[in-house]
Design a protein around this motif. Structure first.
Motif, PDB file in Angstrom:
ATOM      1  N   ILE A  24     -51.033 -19.560  28.889  1.00  0.00           N
ATOM      2  CA  ILE A  24     -50.725 -19.265  27.489  1.00  0.00           C
ATOM      3  C   ILE A  24     -49.265 -18.862  27.358  1.00  0.00           C
ATOM      4  N   ARG A  25     -48.618 -19.381  26.334  1.00  0.00           N
ATOM      5  CA  ARG A  25     -47.281 -18.909  25.970  1.00  0.00           C
ATOM      6  C   ARG A  25     -47.491 -17.846  24.897  1.00  0.00           C
ATOM      7  N   TYR A  26     -47.068 -16.644  25.171  1.00  0.00           N
ATOM      8  CA  TYR A  26     -47.406 -15.536  24.274  1.00  0.00           C
ATOM      9  C   TYR A  26     -46.157 -14.762  23.854  1.00  0.00           C
ATOM     10  N   PRO A  27     -46.210 -14.176  22.644  1.00  0.00           N
ATOM     11  CA  PRO A  27     -45.084 -13.387  22.158  1.00  0.00           C
ATOM     12  C   PRO A  27     -45.214 -11.930  22.583  1.00  0.00           C
ATOM     13  N   THR A  28     -44.122 -11.202  22.468  1.00  0.00           N
ATOM     14  CA  THR A  28     -44.145  -9.773  22.743  1.00  0.00           C
ATOM     15  C   THR A  28     -44.633  -8.997  21.524  1.00  0.00           C
ATOM     16  N   TYR A  29     -44.555  -9.633  20.365  1.00  0.00           N
ATOM     17  CA  TYR A  29     -44.910  -8.992  19.099  1.00  0.00           C
ATOM     18  C   TYR A  29     -46.105  -9.715  18.502  1.00  0.00           C
ATOM     19  N   ASP A  30     -47.005  -8.967  17.885  1.00  0.00           N
ATOM     20  CA  ASP A  30     -48.237  -9.550  17.358  1.00  0.00           C
ATOM     21  C   ASP A  30     -48.184  -9.807  15.849  1.00  0.00           C
ATOM     22  N   GLY A  31     -47.008 -10.038  15.320  1.00  0.00           N
ATOM     23  CA  GLY A  31     -46.852 -10.257  13.884  1.00  0.00           C
ATOM     24  C   GLY A  31     -46.991 -11.711  13.479  1.00  0.00           C
ATOM     25  N   PRO A  32     -47.124 -11.964  12.147  1.00  0.00           N
ATOM     26  CA  PRO A  32     -47.380 -13.330  11.661  1.00  0.00           C
ATOM     27  C   PRO A  32     -46.124 -14.140  11.381  1.00  0.00           C
ATOM     28  N   ILE A  33     -46.352 -15.426  11.218  1.00  0.00           N
ATOM     29  CA  ILE A  33     -45.351 -16.342  10.682  1.00  0.00           C
ATOM     30  C   ILE A  33     -45.703 -16.516   9.209  1.00  0.00           C
ATOM     31  N   TYR A  34     -44.728 -16.379   8.340  1.00  0.00           N
ATOM     32  CA  TYR A  34     -44.950 -16.535   6.903  1.00  0.00           C
ATOM     33  C   TYR A  34     -44.359 -17.825   6.357  1.00  0.00           C
ATOM     34  N   ASP A  35     -43.311 -18.319   6.972  1.00  0.00           N
ATOM     35  CA  ASP A  35     -42.562 -19.451   6.433  1.00  0.00           C
ATOM     36  C   ASP A  35     -42.965 -20.741   7.146  1.00  0.00           C
ATOM     37  N   VAL A  36     -43.724 -21.589   6.431  1.00  0.00           N
ATOM     38  CA  VAL A  36     -44.208 -22.824   7.039  1.00  0.00           C
ATOM     39  C   VAL A  36     -43.137 -23.909   7.109  1.00  0.00           C
ATOM     40  N   SER A  37     -41.947 -23.643   6.574  1.00  0.00           N
ATOM     41  CA  SER A  37     -40.879 -24.648   6.596  1.00  0.00           C
ATOM     42  C   SER A  37     -39.993 -24.530   7.840  1.00  0.00           C
ATOM     43  N   THR A  38     -40.288 -23.579   8.740  1.00  0.00           N
ATOM     44  CA  THR A  38     -39.484 -23.409   9.953  1.00  0.00           C
ATOM     45  C   THR A  38     -40.252 -23.919  11.171  1.00  0.00           C
ATOM     46  N   ASN A  39     -39.542 -24.176  12.250  1.00  0.00           N
ATOM     47  CA  ASN A  39     -40.199 -24.587  13.495  1.00  0.00           C
ATOM     48  C   ASN A  39     -41.011 -23.460  14.120  1.00  0.00           C
ATOM     49  N   ASP A  40     -40.812 -22.217  13.649  1.00  0.00           N
ATOM     50  CA  ASP A  40     -41.587 -21.090  14.172  1.00  0.00           C
ATOM     51  C   ASP A  40     -43.085 -21.294  13.951  1.00  0.00           C
ATOM     52  N   ILE A  41     -43.450 -22.084  12.939  1.00  0.00           N
ATOM     53  CA  ILE A  41     -44.861 -22.323  12.634  1.00  0.00           C
ATOM     54  C   ILE A  41     -45.546 -23.091  13.766  1.00  0.00           C
ATOM     55  N   ILE A  42     -44.780 -23.803  14.580  1.00  0.00           N
ATOM     56  CA  ILE A  42     -45.369 -24.594  15.664  1.00  0.00           C
ATOM     57  C   ILE A  42     -45.947 -23.686  16.743  1.00  0.00           C
ATOM     58  N   CYS A  43     -45.136 -22.706  17.185  1.00  0.00           N
ATOM     59  CA  CYS A  43     -45.560 -21.888  18.327  1.00  0.00           C
ATOM     60  C   CYS A  43     -44.836 -20.550  18.345  1.00  0.00           C
ATOM     61  N   ASN A  44     -44.754 -19.913  17.183  1.00  0.00           N
ATOM     62  CA  ASN A  44     -44.065 -18.631  17.078  1.00  0.00           C
ATOM     63  C   ASN A  44     -42.564 -18.760  17.303  1.00  0.00           C
ATOM     64  N   GLY A  45     -41.892 -17.652  17.241  1.00  0.00           N
ATOM     65  CA  GLY A  45     -40.449 -17.605  17.363  1.00  0.00           C
ATOM     66  C   GLY A  45     -39.913 -16.657  16.308  1.00  0.00           C
ATOM     67  N   GLY A  46     -38.629 -16.660  16.091  1.00  0.00           N
ATOM     68  CA  GLY A  46     -38.058 -15.753  15.098  1.00  0.00           C
ATOM     69  C   GLY A  46     -38.376 -14.322  15.450  1.00  0.00           C
ATOM     70  N   LEU A  47     -39.178 -13.662  14.605  1.00  0.00           N
ATOM     71  CA  LEU A  47     -39.580 -12.263  14.847  1.00  0.00           C
ATOM     72  C   LEU A  47     -40.551 -12.129  16.004  1.00  0.00           C
ATOM     73  N   ASN A  48     -41.137 -13.249  16.427  1.00  0.00           N
ATOM     74  CA  ASN A  48     -42.150 -13.236  17.476  1.00  0.00           C
ATOM     75  C   ASN A  48     -41.680 -14.021  18.700  1.00  0.00           C
ATOM     76  N   PRO A  49     -40.630 -13.562  19.375  1.00  0.00           N
ATOM     77  CA  PRO A  49     -40.123 -14.336  20.514  1.00  0.00           C
ATOM     78  C   PRO A  49     -41.163 -14.447  21.628  1.00  0.00           C
ATOM     79  N   LEU A  50     -41.208 -15.627  22.243  1.00  0.00           N
ATOM     80  CA  LEU A  50     -42.140 -15.849  23.343  1.00  0.00           C
ATOM     81  C   LEU A  50     -41.604 -15.235  24.626  1.00  0.00           C
ATOM     82  N   VAL A  51     -42.516 -14.737  25.443  1.00  0.00           N
ATOM     83  CA  VAL A  51     -42.159 -14.201  26.749  1.00  0.00           C
ATOM     84  C   VAL A  51     -41.761 -15.381  27.642  1.00  0.00           C
ATOM     85  N   THR A  52     -40.606 -15.278  28.264  1.00  0.00           N
ATOM     86  CA  THR A  52     -40.165 -16.313  29.204  1.00  0.00           C
ATOM     87  C   THR A  52     -39.845 -15.651  30.537  1.00  0.00           C
ATOM     88  N   PRO A  53     -39.948 -16.348  31.638  1.00  0.00           N
ATOM     89  CA  PRO A  53     -40.364 -17.745  31.707  1.00  0.00           C
ATOM     90  C   PRO A  53     -41.846 -17.880  31.361  1.00  0.00           C
TER      91      PRO A  53
END
Length: 193
Positions: free
Chosen positions: A39-68
């Protein structure tokens, strides 16, 4: 005989101030490779609100994914029963967290999509062709999929269609909380790959 197909679940989740949730464990026919595995998971458990961004695909923005990203590839045969398990935070499973797996009132549908990929370990998620394999919404009893997920202690079961060809896929699990959906960017998308 059906050869296994590979699913690499990449978590991309979103939530809200009180009622966040994160998809964090996968089971195939009742067996899990472990917490946060595949699973690719974020550090933050908050939502995506804006469906016009690529964040809707797999989080990002306020919900950065843990890497690697975790490199566990989960073999899933066509026709298998898959379970997605959600919890309020990455550490709230089995605790007395009153909002685990998500705060009551965050009602809405839960959907699951697949996208064929060249490699289950690829990092790019843009431009994929997603197709829906599961949807649970408002039942005839007036209860939402999220309510049923809460009753099941965060678990949602679905079948991988028997017609899915062998290969590598991303699986995207999406929970949409509709309590704020009466306003622009009010729906909360909790998206996980």
């Amino acid at each position: 005989m059906i050869s296994p197909l590979s699913l690499f679940t990449a978590l991309c989740l979103a939530g809200q101030t009180l009622g966040h949730t994160i998809f964090q464990q996968v089971y195939v026919n009742g067996v899990s490779p472990g917490h946060l595995k595949g699973i690719r998971y974020p550090t933050y458990d908050g939502p995506i609100y804006d469906v016009s961004t690529n964040d809707i695909i797999c989080n990002g923005g306020l919900n950065p994914l843990v890497t690697p990203y975790d490199t566990t590839i989960i073999p899933v045969p066509a026709g298998a029963t898959v379970t997605a398990e959600f919890h309020h935070t990455l550490t709230s499973a089995g605790t007395s967290d009153a909002e685990d797996p998500i705060a009551k009132g965050h009602n809405g549908p839960i959907m699951v999509y697949l996208a064929k990929v060249d490699s289950a370990l690829q990092t790019s998620v843009t431009g994929l062709k997603w197709f829906k394999i599961y949807e649970d919404g408002l039942g005839s009893d007036g209860r939402w999929a999220v309510e049923r997920m809460i009753d099941a202690k965060g678990k949602v079961d679905f079948k991988i269609p028997t017609c899915i060809p062998n290969g590598d896929y991303f699986m995207r699990v999406e929970l949409i909380a509709l309590h704020g959906a009466g306003s622009s960017k009010g729906a909360q998308f909790y998206v996980s790959l």
